[in-house]
Every structure is written in structure tokens, then in C-alpha cells.
Design a protein around this motif. Structure first.
Motif, PDB file in Angstrom:
ATOM      1  N   UNK A  79       0.849  -1.185   0.000  1.00 20.29           N
ATOM      2  CA  UNK A  79       0.000   0.000   0.000  1.00 20.29           C
ATOM      3  C   UNK A  79       0.884   1.234   0.000  1.00 20.29           C
ATOM      4  N   UNK A  80       0.485   2.240  -0.767  1.00 15.50           N
ATOM      5  CA  UNK A  80       1.208   3.512  -0.765  1.00 15.50           C
ATOM      6  C   UNK A  80       0.231   4.633  -0.457  1.00 15.50           C
ATOM      7  N   UNK A  81       0.755   5.750  -0.064  1.00 15.39           N
ATOM      8  CA  UNK A  81      -0.069   6.903   0.250  1.00 15.39           C
ATOM      9  C   UNK A  81      -0.766   7.430  -0.989  1.00 15.39           C
ATOM     10  N   UNK A  82      -1.974   7.892  -0.810  1.00 13.32           N
ATOM     11  CA  UNK A  82      -2.694   8.523  -1.920  1.00 13.32           C
ATOM     12  C   UNK A  82      -2.032   9.843  -2.314  1.00 13.32           C
ATOM     13  N   UNK A  83      -1.154  10.374  -1.473  1.00 13.77           N
ATOM     14  CA  UNK A  83      -0.436  11.603  -1.784  1.00 13.77           C
ATOM     15  C   UNK A  83       0.760  11.344  -2.705  1.00 13.77           C
ATOM     16  N   UNK A  84       1.078  10.083  -2.959  1.00 13.30           N
ATOM     17  CA  UNK A  84       2.226   9.734  -3.788  1.00 13.30           C
ATOM     18  C   UNK A  84       1.988   9.979  -5.271  1.00 13.30           C
ATOM     19  N   UNK A  85       0.756  10.066  -5.695  1.00  9.83           N
ATOM     20  CA  UNK A  85       0.468  10.229  -7.108  1.00  9.83           C
ATOM     21  C   UNK A  85       0.643   8.925  -7.845  1.00  9.83           C
ATOM     22  N   UNK A  86       0.809   9.003  -9.151  1.00  9.48           N
ATOM     23  CA  UNK A  86       0.916   7.798  -9.963  1.00  9.48           C
ATOM     24  C   UNK A  86       2.345   7.418 -10.299  1.00  9.48           C
ATOM     25  N   UNK A  87       3.316   8.233  -9.896  1.00  8.26           N
ATOM     26  CA  UNK A  87       4.714   7.961 -10.198  1.00  8.26           C
ATOM     27  C   UNK A  87       5.323   6.911  -9.297  1.00  8.26           C
ATOM     28  N   UNK A  88       6.575   6.625  -9.540  1.00  9.50           N
ATOM     29  CA  UNK A  88       7.284   5.620  -8.765  1.00  9.50           C
ATOM     30  C   UNK A  88       8.061   6.236  -7.605  1.00  9.50           C
ATOM     31  N   UNK A  89       7.717   7.450  -7.229  1.00  4.12           N
ATOM     32  CA  UNK A  89       8.421   8.141  -6.154  1.00  4.12           C
ATOM     33  C   UNK A  89       7.655   8.004  -4.850  1.00  4.12           C
ATOM     34  N   UNK A  90       7.556   6.784  -4.331  1.00  4.01           N
ATOM     35  CA  UNK A  90       6.781   6.601  -3.113  1.00  4.01           C
ATOM     36  C   UNK A  90       7.369   5.493  -2.253  1.00  4.01           C
ATOM     37  N   UNK A  91       6.953   5.500  -1.010  1.00  5.04           N
ATOM     38  CA  UNK A  91       7.274   4.443  -0.065  1.00  5.04           C
ATOM     39  C   UNK A  91       6.014   3.602   0.097  1.00  5.04           C
ATOM     40  N   UNK A  92       6.188   2.302   0.092  1.00  8.76           N
ATOM     41  CA  UNK A  92       5.065   1.393   0.220  1.00  8.76           C
ATOM     42  C   UNK A  92       5.196   0.609   1.525  1.00  8.76           C
ATOM     43  N   UNK A  93       4.075   0.212   2.082  1.00  9.75           N
ATOM     44  CA  UNK A  93       4.063  -0.531   3.340  1.00  9.75           C
ATOM     45  C   UNK A  93       3.140  -1.739   3.200  1.00  9.75           C
ATOM     46  N   UNK A  94       3.468  -2.804   3.910  1.00  9.51           N
ATOM     47  CA  UNK A  94       2.643  -4.019   3.902  1.00  9.51           C
ATOM     48  C   UNK A  94       2.823  -4.732   5.241  1.00  9.51           C
ATOM     49  N   UNK A  95       1.954  -5.695   5.491  1.00  9.01           N
ATOM     50  CA  UNK A  95       2.058  -6.552   6.665  1.00  9.01           C
ATOM     51  C   UNK A  95       2.266  -7.974   6.178  1.00  9.01           C
ATOM     52  N   UNK A  96       3.185  -8.687   6.816  1.00 10.70           N
ATOM     53  CA  UNK A  96       3.442 -10.080   6.437  1.00 10.70           C
ATOM     54  C   UNK A  96       3.912 -10.848   7.664  1.00 10.70           C
ATOM     55  N   UNK A  97       3.186 -11.880   8.026  1.00 15.57           N
ATOM     56  CA  UNK A  97       3.522 -12.712   9.187  1.00 15.57           C
ATOM     57  C   UNK A  97       3.731 -11.889  10.451  1.00 15.57           C
ATOM     58  N   UNK A  98       2.922 -10.864  10.654  1.00 15.01           N
ATOM     59  CA  UNK A  98       2.999 -10.039  11.854  1.00 15.01           C
ATOM     60  C   UNK A  98       4.033  -8.935  11.815  1.00 15.01           C
ATOM     61  N   UNK A  99       4.818  -8.869  10.755  1.00 13.16           N
ATOM     62  CA  UNK A  99       5.842  -7.827  10.618  1.00 13.16           C
ATOM     63  C   UNK A  99       5.345  -6.740   9.672  1.00 13.16           C
ATOM     64  N   UNK A 100       5.858  -5.540   9.854  1.00 14.05           N
ATOM     65  CA  UNK A 100       5.574  -4.430   8.953  1.00 14.05           C
ATOM     66  C   UNK A 100       6.743  -4.329   7.981  1.00 14.05           C
ATOM     67  N   UNK A 101       6.431  -4.311   6.691  1.00 10.29           N
ATOM     68  CA  UNK A 101       7.444  -4.236   5.641  1.00 10.29           C
ATOM     69  C   UNK A 101       7.370  -2.868   4.976  1.00 10.29           C
ATOM     70  N   UNK A 102       8.526  -2.304   4.659  1.00 14.80           N
ATOM     71  CA  UNK A 102       8.620  -1.024   3.963  1.00 14.80           C
ATOM     72  C   UNK A 102       9.537  -1.179   2.766  1.00 14.80           C
ATOM     73  N   UNK A 103       9.201  -0.503   1.684  1.00 15.21           N
ATOM     74  CA  UNK A 103      10.060  -0.494   0.503  1.00 15.21           C
ATOM     75  C   UNK A 103       9.780   0.763  -0.311  1.00 15.21           C
ATOM     76  N   UNK A 104      10.709   1.106  -1.165  1.00 18.86           N
ATOM     77  CA  UNK A 104      10.497   2.182  -2.123  1.00 18.86           C
ATOM     78  C   UNK A 104      10.002   1.547  -3.408  1.00 18.86           C
TER      79      UNK A 104
END
Length: 65
Positions: free
Chosen positions: A8-33
Motif C-alpha cells: 500500500x502507498x499513500x494517496x499523496x504519492x500520485x501515480x509515479x514511482x516516487x513513493x514508499x510502500x508498506x505491507x504486513x506479512x507474518x505479523x511484521x511491517x514491511x517497507x520499501x520504495x
């Protein structure tokens, strides 16, 4: 990493690839660009909640200016 992870990325990120994304997996929070999808950082809910609280309080605003 599991291909079924729903990033999931912020709605403020727009449609470009300039964003940070977050997810949940096995109880952990994951972050990536979005432009580096294989470079994933992992944290836990408590640390992420503290970070979000700091963002909401404006503690990191100077990084965006």
C-alpha cells in the motif's frame, strides 16, 4: 518474499514511482520504495506506530521541506 503481499502507498504519492510502500506479512511491517521493490526493510507494529505518531506530530516535517 511472498508474491501475495499487498503493498500500500499513500494517496499523496500520485501515480509515479516516487513513493514508499508498506505491507504486513507474518505479523511484521514491511517497507520499501516503489522504484526499489526488492530492498525491503522490516520492523514491528510498535516501532511503526511510534514512527507514525511522530509523523502526525510533525517531528519529521523538516525532511520534506
Amino acid at each position: 518474499m511472498n508474491s501475495k503481499i499487498k503493498w500500500q502507498k499513500s494517496s499523496f504519492s500520485g501515480s509515479g514511482a516516487q513513493c514508499v510502500e508498506v505491507a504486513e506479512h507474518n505479523g511484521a511491517i514491511l517497507l520499501r520504495e516503489s522504484d526499489e521493490p526488492n530492498a525491503i526493510t522490516t520492523t514491528n507494529r510498535d516501532k511503526f506506530a511510534a514512527f507514525i505518531a511522530g509523523i502526525k506530530a510533525g517531528e519529521f516535517d523538516h525532511f520534506a521541506n
